[in-house]
Design a protein around this motif. Structure first.
Motif: not given
Length: 112
Positions: A64-67, A83-88
């Protein structure tokens, strides 16, 4: 992997692409390929590699972070933020995830 670790992501793309073709369901190979593609500035292809991991395992925080990073580099900030919010949220202790999310959100705010 040695090429990627030694700071030669562009040189790592071809062998990792071949490995991904031979083992298409290996998330570790697809992650390494995504990292190599990102490092070589092939952001659309990196996004595809990370996306393929997420399709099989939506809880894969690094993918998710990479995407999110790849989409950000392509100027797709709203999608990147999601996607970054999900990873975080999955790894609140990861400062890289939080920093990338803040950066993308700041970019979105400045464009409004």
């Amino acid at each position: 992997m040695k090429l990627l670790a030694s700071g030669s992501p562009a040189a790592a793309v071809l062998p990792l692409s071949r490995a991904a073709e031979a083992e298409p369901h290996s998330p570790s190979i697809r992650e390494a390929l995504g990292r190599a593609l990102f490092g070589a500035r092939h952001y659309a292809e990196a996004a595809d590699s990370f996306r393929s991991i997420i399709e099989e395992n939506p809880a894969e925080d690094f993918a998710l972070f990479g995407l999110g990073l790849s989409l950000s580099r392509m100027g797709m900030f709203q999608a990147a933020a999601e996607h970054l919010a999900l990873a975080a949220a999955m790894r609140p202790e990861n400062k890289d995830y939080a920093s990338a999310l803040r950066h993308v959100r700041a970019t979105l705010d400045s464009r409004r």
